[in-house]
Design a protein around this motif. Structure first.
Motif, PDB file in Angstrom:
ATOM      1  N   MET A 123     -28.297  28.888  59.568  1.00  0.00           N
ATOM      2  CA  MET A 123     -28.135  26.864  60.095  1.00  0.00           C
ATOM      3  C   MET A 123     -26.519  27.699  60.065  1.00  0.00           C
ATOM      4  O   MET A 123     -25.881  28.301  59.194  1.00  0.00           O
ATOM      5  N   PHE A 124     -26.240  27.442  61.346  1.00  0.00           N
ATOM      6  CA  PHE A 124     -24.848  27.835  61.945  1.00  0.00           C
ATOM      7  C   PHE A 124     -23.878  27.089  60.558  1.00  0.00           C
ATOM      8  O   PHE A 124     -23.278  25.293  60.148  1.00  0.00           O
ATOM      9  N   ALA A 125     -22.897  27.796  59.733  1.00  0.00           N
ATOM     10  CA  ALA A 125     -21.917  27.081  59.237  1.00  0.00           C
ATOM     11  C   ALA A 125     -20.382  27.932  59.297  1.00  0.00           C
ATOM     12  O   ALA A 125     -20.353  29.069  59.182  1.00  0.00           O
ATOM     13  N   GLY A 126     -19.299  27.374  58.538  1.00  0.00           N
ATOM     14  CA  GLY A 126     -18.197  28.057  57.961  1.00  0.00           C
ATOM     15  C   GLY A 126     -16.906  28.156  59.721  1.00  0.00           C
ATOM     16  O   GLY A 126     -17.633  27.859  60.628  1.00  0.00           O
ATOM     17  N   THR A 127     -15.659  28.477  59.800  1.00  0.00           N
ATOM     18  CA  THR A 127     -15.389  27.671  60.205  1.00  0.00           C
ATOM     19  C   THR A 127     -15.212  28.769  61.431  1.00  0.00           C
ATOM     20  O   THR A 127     -14.509  28.381  63.188  1.00  0.00           O
ATOM     21  N   PRO A 128     -15.469  30.084  61.739  1.00  0.00           N
ATOM     22  CA  PRO A 128     -15.591  31.134  62.443  1.00  0.00           C
ATOM     23  C   PRO A 128     -16.816  30.778  63.713  1.00  0.00           C
ATOM     24  O   PRO A 128     -16.740  30.914  64.791  1.00  0.00           O
ATOM     25  N   GLN A 129     -17.182  29.818  63.402  1.00  0.00           N
ATOM     26  CA  GLN A 129     -19.011  29.597  64.024  1.00  0.00           C
ATOM     27  C   GLN A 129     -18.145  27.965  65.258  1.00  0.00           C
ATOM     28  O   GLN A 129     -18.727  27.179  66.197  1.00  0.00           O
ATOM     29  N   GLY A 130     -17.121  27.365  64.660  1.00  0.00           N
ATOM     30  CA  GLY A 130     -16.498  26.664  65.296  1.00  0.00           C
ATOM     31  C   GLY A 130     -17.685  24.915  65.644  1.00  0.00           C
ATOM     32  O   GLY A 130     -18.407  24.972  64.161  1.00  0.00           O
ATOM     33  N   GLU A 131     -17.487  24.602  66.804  1.00  0.00           N
ATOM     34  CA  GLU A 131     -18.450  22.930  66.636  1.00  0.00           C
ATOM     35  C   GLU A 131     -19.996  23.207  66.060  1.00  0.00           C
ATOM     36  O   GLU A 131     -20.656  22.911  65.677  1.00  0.00           O
TER      37      GLU A 131
ATOM     38  N   ALA B 246     -20.979  25.138  64.245  1.00  0.00           N
ATOM     39  CA  ALA B 246     -21.003  24.871  62.118  1.00  0.00           C
ATOM     40  C   ALA B 246     -21.640  23.076  62.572  1.00  0.00           C
ATOM     41  O   ALA B 246     -22.491  22.696  61.341  1.00  0.00           O
ATOM     42  N   SER B 247     -21.117  22.766  62.586  1.00  0.00           N
ATOM     43  CA  SER B 247     -20.510  20.876  62.449  1.00  0.00           C
ATOM     44  C   SER B 247     -21.825  20.279  63.421  1.00  0.00           C
ATOM     45  O   SER B 247     -22.772  19.590  61.895  1.00  0.00           O
ATOM     46  N   MET B 248     -22.374  20.540  64.108  1.00  0.00           N
ATOM     47  CA  MET B 248     -22.828  19.659  64.785  1.00  0.00           C
ATOM     48  C   MET B 248     -24.794  19.991  64.803  1.00  0.00           C
ATOM     49  O   MET B 248     -25.108  19.769  63.380  1.00  0.00           O
ATOM     50  N   GLN B 249     -24.351  21.670  65.082  1.00  0.00           N
ATOM     51  CA  GLN B 249     -26.116  22.646  64.897  1.00  0.00           C
ATOM     52  C   GLN B 249     -26.499  22.228  63.117  1.00  0.00           C
ATOM     53  O   GLN B 249     -27.291  22.825  62.944  1.00  0.00           O
ATOM     54  N   GLY B 250     -25.483  22.522  62.695  1.00  0.00           N
ATOM     55  CA  GLY B 250     -25.683  22.795  61.028  1.00  0.00           C
ATOM     56  C   GLY B 250     -25.364  21.647  60.372  1.00  0.00           C
ATOM     57  O   GLY B 250     -25.881  20.927  59.717  1.00  0.00           O
ATOM     58  N   PHE B 251     -24.262  21.413  60.339  1.00  0.00           N
ATOM     59  CA  PHE B 251     -23.725  19.614  59.119  1.00  0.00           C
ATOM     60  C   PHE B 251     -24.383  18.518  59.309  1.00  0.00           C
ATOM     61  O   PHE B 251     -25.222  17.526  58.413  1.00  0.00           O
ATOM     62  N   GLU B 252     -24.072  18.299  60.782  1.00  0.00           N
ATOM     63  CA  GLU B 252     -24.474  16.541  61.308  1.00  0.00           C
ATOM     64  C   GLU B 252     -26.167  16.812  61.177  1.00  0.00           C
ATOM     65  O   GLU B 252     -26.932  15.178  60.944  1.00  0.00           O
ATOM     66  N   MET B 253     -26.774  17.222  61.315  1.00  0.00           N
ATOM     67  CA  MET B 253     -28.097  17.739  61.079  1.00  0.00           C
ATOM     68  C   MET B 253     -28.391  17.127  59.977  1.00  0.00           C
ATOM     69  O   MET B 253     -29.426  17.129  59.669  1.00  0.00           O
ATOM     70  N   LEU B 254     -27.974  17.753  58.638  1.00  0.00           N
ATOM     71  CA  LEU B 254     -28.297  17.462  57.781  1.00  0.00           C
ATOM     72  C   LEU B 254     -27.754  15.731  57.562  1.00  0.00           C
ATOM     73  O   LEU B 254     -28.206  15.052  56.322  1.00  0.00           O
ATOM     74  N   LEU B 255     -26.325  15.469  57.533  1.00  0.00           N
ATOM     75  CA  LEU B 255     -25.757  14.226  56.759  1.00  0.00           C
ATOM     76  C   LEU B 255     -26.072  13.170  57.723  1.00  0.00           C
ATOM     77  O   LEU B 255     -26.470  12.055  56.846  1.00  0.00           O
TER      78      LEU B 255
ATOM     79  N   ALA C 216     -12.899  19.890  59.456  1.00  0.00           N
ATOM     80  CA  ALA C 216     -12.102  19.581  58.270  1.00  0.00           C
ATOM     81  C   ALA C 216     -13.709  20.374  57.684  1.00  0.00           C
ATOM     82  O   ALA C 216     -13.881  20.132  56.647  1.00  0.00           O
ATOM     83  N   VAL C 217     -15.141  19.407  58.660  1.00  0.00           N
ATOM     84  CA  VAL C 217     -16.298  19.662  58.238  1.00  0.00           C
ATOM     85  C   VAL C 217     -16.774  21.414  57.641  1.00  0.00           C
ATOM     86  O   VAL C 217     -17.175  21.520  56.880  1.00  0.00           O
ATOM     87  N   GLN C 218     -16.170  21.868  59.288  1.00  0.00           N
ATOM     88  CA  GLN C 218     -16.316  23.666  59.074  1.00  0.00           C
ATOM     89  C   GLN C 218     -15.725  23.849  57.884  1.00  0.00           C
ATOM     90  O   GLN C 218     -16.318  25.076  56.885  1.00  0.00           O
TER      91      GLN C 218
ATOM     92  N   ALA D  69     -16.131  18.319  48.855  1.00  0.00           N
ATOM     93  CA  ALA D  69     -16.067  17.134  49.944  1.00  0.00           C
ATOM     94  C   ALA D  69     -14.862  16.544  48.818  1.00  0.00           C
ATOM     95  O   ALA D  69     -14.216  15.548  50.314  1.00  0.00           O
ATOM     96  N   ALA D  70     -14.594  16.241  48.458  1.00  0.00           N
ATOM     97  CA  ALA D  70     -12.709  16.239  47.787  1.00  0.00           C
ATOM     98  C   ALA D  70     -11.674  16.413  48.543  1.00  0.00           C
ATOM     99  O   ALA D  70     -11.338  15.369  48.770  1.00  0.00           O
ATOM    100  N   ALA D  71     -11.874  17.741  49.169  1.00  0.00           N
ATOM    101  CA  ALA D  71     -11.028  18.204  49.809  1.00  0.00           C
ATOM    102  C   ALA D  71     -10.895  17.756  51.509  1.00  0.00           C
ATOM    103  O   ALA D  71      -9.725  17.321  51.742  1.00  0.00           O
ATOM    104  N   TYR D  72     -12.302  17.984  51.955  1.00  0.00           N
ATOM    105  CA  TYR D  72     -12.404  16.865  52.919  1.00  0.00           C
ATOM    106  C   TYR D  72     -12.155  15.290  53.052  1.00  0.00           C
ATOM    107  O   TYR D  72     -11.176  15.376  54.310  1.00  0.00           O
ATOM    108  N   ASP D  73     -12.472  15.218  52.378  1.00  0.00           N
ATOM    109  CA  ASP D  73     -11.998  13.267  52.129  1.00  0.00           C
ATOM    110  C   ASP D  73     -10.334  13.235  52.589  1.00  0.00           C
ATOM    111  O   ASP D  73      -9.493  12.560  53.250  1.00  0.00           O
ATOM    112  N   ALA D  74      -9.272  14.339  51.384  1.00  0.00           N
ATOM    113  CA  ALA D  74      -7.994  14.341  51.509  1.00  0.00           C
ATOM    114  C   ALA D  74      -8.210  14.770  52.990  1.00  0.00           C
ATOM    115  O   ALA D  74      -6.745  13.990  53.867  1.00  0.00           O
TER     116      ALA D  74
END
Length: 465
Positions: free
Chosen positions: A211-219, A221-230, A426-428, A444-449
């Motif tokens: 699953m794409f993850a991390g800042t080098p993967q850009g969007e 990571a957010s869309m194909q990765g994290f948001e598919m979970l969230l 910030a998600v990445q 997650a706390a760092a993301y919130d801040a």
């Protein structure tokens, strides 16, 4: 092979193709700079900027074909193609640099829906609501796609062209070696992890899950990765509350999504950290890892089989028999049971356009029904247009097109807001923090801040569930 050292490489690796009455010629960057150094541009020239992925020329061929036809009908007008060869994040930056000056600005730009309203907020794009009123295919566009190009001011800032959905692609040869079923459909995240464990513990040398993850993967990571979970963790646990118009913090679903990622690394169920942080890993996945049974499962978009067509760099005609598709399940199978994210690209007119009416005239040529049917087939994407979707040629172009088109009915869309690109970054960063040793709670706390700093404390709220 790199260019000779005495020839300077343009910093953004652009190539300019000019079409005049159907004839194409290459225009060097220096010549373009010279033409624009006086601060004015020829209103008879339509310059269009778009992203080119590596050596791929699908978009260039789509625009070139339309440009040749257009210039034959309008010999007084010239079309210049500006393909920007860059990674996703770099493309956005370079496109914005072009649009920032009247001397370098394109007249049309190919915009990802997730960045469009940010570019609008920065003053790079102009509203085209008045032009859209006379556009014959506006009513053919899906309402959700229209909303994605409409600003908070009610103005329209683009014409949507493509969309996409996401699912789990799985390699049946790897599954067979691990004793997994040929027609697999996970009912929860735990089912995915169990399948990954079975692959890990089998004789297969394949990476179980990616699953794409991390800042080098850009969007990605957010869309194909994290948001598919969230978006599969329950109601009220997305990124943004549309009713309250506030960004959501303190979500247990956010932590759970990061914990899933942590499990992948803790249990050796995914690729190495170095592979995840390689910005070019997707090309390796498509051209070798999946075709050569070196990867078991991949969460990715509807378009990736374009990498296996006869004209692609790595033809793989057997893929429909070897690769299976499974809906991404929600966390525990609750709610709708499955989840997908949809996005898409379109065309917009920059603020510093030479002649907006002329630019829109060419835009209409680019998005004619016939042209978009051909482009959808070449690009392997899902259309946003009812007239295109009714075409039998479109409906039969890929073994997967009907499957991915049907997923649109229950798709989630990213928050179409100017702040989203920064929130996505910030998600990445939160994903990468977990990948490199942070706990999900701390990430997650760092993301919130970070999000609070981005949008202001008055624009955030604690999750309600």
């Amino acid at each position: 092979m790199p260019p000779p050292t005495h020839v300077p490489r343009p910093p953004d690796r652009r190539t300019f193709l000019r079409f005049t009455a159907g004839a194409a010629a290459v225009i060097p960057l220096s010549a373009l700079a010279g033409c624009t150094s006086g601060g004015s541009r020829d209103p008879g020239t339509i310059r269009i900027a778009f992203q080119q992925f590596g050596s791929g020329t699908i978009k260039q061929e789509w625009i070139s074909a339309a440009a040749q036809e257009f210039s034959q009908d309008h010999p007084e007008l010239t079309v210049e193609l500006v393909p920007i060869v860059a990674s996703e994040n770099d493309y956005f930056t370079k496109n914005e640099l072009l649009m920032s000056s009247p001397r370098t600005s394109p007249d049309l730009v190919y915009e990802d829906s997730f960045i469009l309203l940010s570019d609008m907020g920065a003053g790079y794009l102009q509203p085209i609501t008045d032009l859209v009123e006379g556009f014959e295919h506006w009513d053919d566009i899906a309402d959700a796609s229209k909303e994605a190009v409409t600003g908070e001011d009610g103005e329209v800032y683009g014409i949507p062209i493509t969309t996409d959905t996401r699912a789990v692609w799985f390699q049946r040869e790897v599954f067979a070696e691990a004793g997994l079923p040929e027609d697999w459909q996970p009912g929860s995240w735990e089912d995915i992890l169990d399948a990954a464990r079975a692959i890990r513990d089998s004789d297969s040398e394949a990476i179980p899950f990616f699953m794409f993850a991390g800042t080098p993967q850009g969007e990605k990571a957010s869309m194909q990765g994290f948001e598919m979970l969230l978006y599969g963790t329950g109601d009220g646990t997305g990124l943004y509350d549309r009713d309250a118009e506030k960004w959501i913090l303190g979500s247990q679903g956010f932590i759970d999504a990061l914990d899933f990622l942590k499990t992948l690394f803790d249990e050796d169920l995914t690729a190495s950290l170095g592979q995840h942080l390689d910005p070019n890993i997707s090309e390796t996945i498509y051209t070798s890892m999946l075709p050569e049974a070196k990867l078991g499962m991949l969460v990715d978009g509807s378009w990736i089989s374009q990498n296996w067509t006869d004209s692609a760099a790595r033809p793989w005609p057997e893929w429909p028999e070897v690769v299976g598709l499974a809906d991404m399940p929600t966390q525990d199978g609750g709610g709708s049971g499955t989840v997908t994210l949809a996005g898409g690209w379109g065309l917009s007119i920059p603020t510093h356009v030479s002649d907006r009416e002329v630019a829109f005239r060419f835009l209409e040529k680019l998005v004619s029904t016939e042209t978009l049917v051909k482009y959808a087939i070449a690009d392997n994407h899902i259309t946003v247009r009812a007239d295109v979707a009714e075409s039998e040629e479109y409906l039969s172009y890929s073994p997967a097109v009907e499957y991915f088109t049907d997923l649109l009915e229950t798709a989630y869309y990213r928050p179409a807001l100017p702040a989203y690109p920064e929130v996505s970054s910030a998600v990445q960063e939160a994903m990468e923090a977990v990948m490199t040793g942070s706990t999900p709670e701390d990430a997650a706390a760092a993301y919130d801040a970070t999000v609070t700093d981005i949008v202001g404390p008055e624009n955030v709220q604690e999750a309600t569930s």
